[in-house]
Design a protein around this motif. Structure first.
Motif, PDB file in Angstrom:
ATOM      1  N   SER A 178       0.750  -1.071  -0.119  1.00  0.00           N
ATOM      2  CA  SER A 178       0.195   0.082   0.055  1.00  0.00           C
ATOM      3  C   SER A 178       1.055   1.147  -0.021  1.00  0.00           C
ATOM      4  O   SER A 178       0.329   2.147  -0.603  1.00  0.00           O
ATOM      5  N   ASN A 179       2.053   1.075   0.468  1.00  0.00           N
ATOM      6  CA  ASN A 179       3.030   2.265   0.558  1.00  0.00           C
ATOM      7  C   ASN A 179       4.014   2.210  -0.644  1.00  0.00           C
ATOM      8  O   ASN A 179       4.912   3.097  -0.615  1.00  0.00           O
ATOM      9  N   ASN A 180       3.948   1.312  -1.329  1.00  0.00           N
ATOM     10  CA  ASN A 180       4.676   0.953  -2.634  1.00  0.00           C
ATOM     11  C   ASN A 180       6.286   1.117  -2.216  1.00  0.00           C
ATOM     12  O   ASN A 180       7.213   1.820  -2.653  1.00  0.00           O
ATOM     13  N   ILE A 181       6.525   0.206  -1.091  1.00  0.00           N
ATOM     14  CA  ILE A 181       7.867   0.106  -0.509  1.00  0.00           C
ATOM     15  C   ILE A 181       8.663  -1.122  -1.087  1.00  0.00           C
ATOM     16  O   ILE A 181       7.939  -2.423  -0.762  1.00  0.00           O
ATOM     17  N   PRO A 182       9.802  -1.135  -1.652  1.00  0.00           N
ATOM     18  CA  PRO A 182      10.407  -2.045  -2.138  1.00  0.00           C
ATOM     19  C   PRO A 182      11.400  -2.956  -0.977  1.00  0.00           C
ATOM     20  O   PRO A 182      11.524  -2.373   0.079  1.00  0.00           O
ATOM     21  N   ILE A 188       5.073  -7.102  -4.296  1.00  0.00           N
ATOM     22  CA  ILE A 188       6.174  -6.261  -3.845  1.00  0.00           C
ATOM     23  C   ILE A 188       7.321  -6.307  -4.676  1.00  0.00           C
ATOM     24  O   ILE A 188       7.770  -7.221  -5.137  1.00  0.00           O
ATOM     25  N   LEU A 189       7.969  -5.048  -4.816  1.00  0.00           N
ATOM     26  CA  LEU A 189       9.268  -5.001  -5.731  1.00  0.00           C
ATOM     27  C   LEU A 189      10.304  -5.604  -4.776  1.00  0.00           C
ATOM     28  O   LEU A 189      10.647  -4.977  -3.627  1.00  0.00           O
ATOM     29  N   VAL A 190      10.804  -6.689  -5.253  1.00  0.00           N
ATOM     30  CA  VAL A 190      11.947  -7.425  -4.434  1.00  0.00           C
ATOM     31  C   VAL A 190      13.366  -7.261  -5.008  1.00  0.00           C
ATOM     32  O   VAL A 190      13.468  -7.652  -6.573  1.00  0.00           O
ATOM     33  N   ILE A 198      15.170  -0.272  -7.941  1.00  0.00           N
ATOM     34  CA  ILE A 198      15.323   0.248  -6.548  1.00  0.00           C
ATOM     35  C   ILE A 198      16.529   1.201  -6.288  1.00  0.00           C
ATOM     36  O   ILE A 198      16.357   2.145  -5.472  1.00  0.00           O
ATOM     37  N   LEU A 199      17.404   1.130  -7.174  1.00  0.00           N
ATOM     38  CA  LEU A 199      18.698   1.929  -7.093  1.00  0.00           C
ATOM     39  C   LEU A 199      18.268   3.372  -7.803  1.00  0.00           C
ATOM     40  O   LEU A 199      19.375   4.043  -7.986  1.00  0.00           O
TER      41      LEU A 199
END
Length: 432
Positions: free
Chosen positions: A287-291, A323-325, A369-370
């Protein structure tokens, strides 16, 4: 100069040359065409019998080799082989230390607690003999990350074939790294305390200290600058969105606290690193778009009641939750072990994660992510020609044998001091 001094000078010259890293590859001057191989694009897609061309360091064509397009420049026949984007290692202290047992070579941890102004890129050593061992396995890009303290400092992203850090850097000062307080602690057995895990009585106190420091920095940046503070000024990117905060944290409660607290302080662009028990707060992360940058799967579960194979299945669980992992390398022997990045991803594939998704966590996902996905991470027209050809599956240590490798179009030598020793002693036994 007398004869004795001459001998000494020649000796040092010989030693320096024998230990120096190989010369970086020259810029691409002629076009390159790769045809016939199976291209794994890094975004989950695969092209059989692929045709890939690149010029001046950039990819100009990606398609099928059956298309009637004129081949340009040097043509590499990759039939029966596999083509991959260069692999990206997140959260590693690669290039910041050479020999763990020699303190003088370790430059990843500064004295102090709150060190947002410490920049790892300044200490990055392009001449590291450890760095050159990454390339034969296809690891071409790394996030160079400081360690220690509550706020460790600032990381930067580099490519691994350069003369100096200025040549190496791809994204300077991309993130500030925070080590979140532990909610659990173990007793000091050497003092007769119970070594079992129990709630850390200083947890909230340590969280409050961190939050107070961040608020002080925000207040300073909002105009209350009574005296110059380099640490506070170094945190400006966290509040204007130019930098990310990588929070090294594990446990359901600490992860929840970290997300909640950072939102309250105005820092929204965060990444969870390690993320043990992240699956328990998957909805909050999504929900917070956190990887989440996971650590290596080759470890025991954190808690006694966890499934024995939970660390191996974590990438699939989080990926299935949307989730982006990504995958990081922090831990024991992390600098030397970074060369095994593709095989750690292969472990996640062995425990349920789709093979192309496993590749994705060390290519496109880590690039996103980077913050470098606009130039690398996938084999795509317009992006850097950072890629390699392998005889087999890059995620399998038995078959990932590179034949050709390129960083930004520059053709790399895959020779290292390790391959030289291997050839040397292979010949020794052939002759016996």
């Amino acid at each position: 100069m007398n004869i004795k001094n001459l001998y000494i000078a020649l000796c040092f010259l010989f030693i320096g040359n024998s230990f120096a890293q190989q010369t970086p590859a020259p810029s691409q001057t002629s076009d390159v065409t790769i045809e016939g191989g199976t291209a794994h694009l890094g975004n989950g897609k695969v092209i059989e019998n692929a045709l890939i061309m690149f010029s001046n360091g950039k990819i100009t064509h990606v398609g099928n080799a059956n298309s009637k397009i004129a081949r340009r420049g040097t043509v590499i026949n990759a039939s029966g082989k596999h083509i991959y984007p260069g692999l990206i290692a997140a959260n590693t202290s690669l290039g910041l230390a050479e020999i763990d047992a020699v303190r003088a070579t370790r430059d990843f941890d500064e004295i102090g607690t709150m060190l947002p102004h410490i920049r790892s890129i300044i200490a990055y050593n392009t001449e590291s003999r450890v760095v050159e061992t990454m390339r034969p396995n296809g690891v071409f890009i790394a996030q160079v990350t400081p360690r220690g303290g509550r706020i460790s400092g600032t990381s930067s992203v580099v490519q691994l074939d350069a003369w100096n850090w200025e040549d190496a850097v791809m994204k300077k000062d991309d993130a500030i790294h925070v080590n979140w307080p532990n909610a659990l602690s173990r007793g000091r057995w050497w003092l007769g305390e119970d070594p079992a895990l129990k709630p850390n009585k200083n947890y909230q106190k340590n969280v409050d200290k961190l939050v107070s420091y961040i608020k002080e920095a925000k207040n300073y940046l909002n105009g209350n600058r009574n005296s110059k503070s380099l640490p506070y000024e170094a945190m400006e990117g966290l509040f204007n969105g130019k930098q990310k905060m990588f929070i090294h944290v594990g446990g359901q409660k600490p992860i929840t606290d970290a997300i909640t607290v950072m939102k309250e302080t105005g820092i929204k662009n965060i990444v969870i690193v390690h993320g043990q028990e992240a699956e328990k707060v998957a909805d909050l992360l999504k929900s917070n778009n956190i990887p989440v940058v996971l650590e290596r799967a080759h470890r025991l579960p954190n808690l006694e009641d966890e499934d024995y194979d939970l660390p191996f299945r974590s990438a699939k669980i989080l990926s299935d939750a949307g989730i982006l992992v990504g995958l990081g390398m922090e831990g024991d022997m992390e600098r030397m072990s970074t060369r095994n990045l593709p095989f750690y991803a292969g472990t996640y594939a062995a425990y349920g994660l789709d093979k192309e998704k496993a590749l994705q966590i060390i290519t496109e996902n880590n690039a996103k992510i980077l913050g470098i996905d606009n130039v690398t991470g996938t084999i795509q027209v317009g992006k850097d020609a950072t890629l390699f050809i392998s005889k087999g599956d890059a995620l399998d240590m038995r078959t990932n044998i590179l034949t050709d490798a390129f960083i930004q179009g520059r053709k790399l030598s895959l020779e290292t001091h390790q391959t030289k020793l291997w050839k040397r002693y292979s010949n020794k036994y052939k002759n016996n």
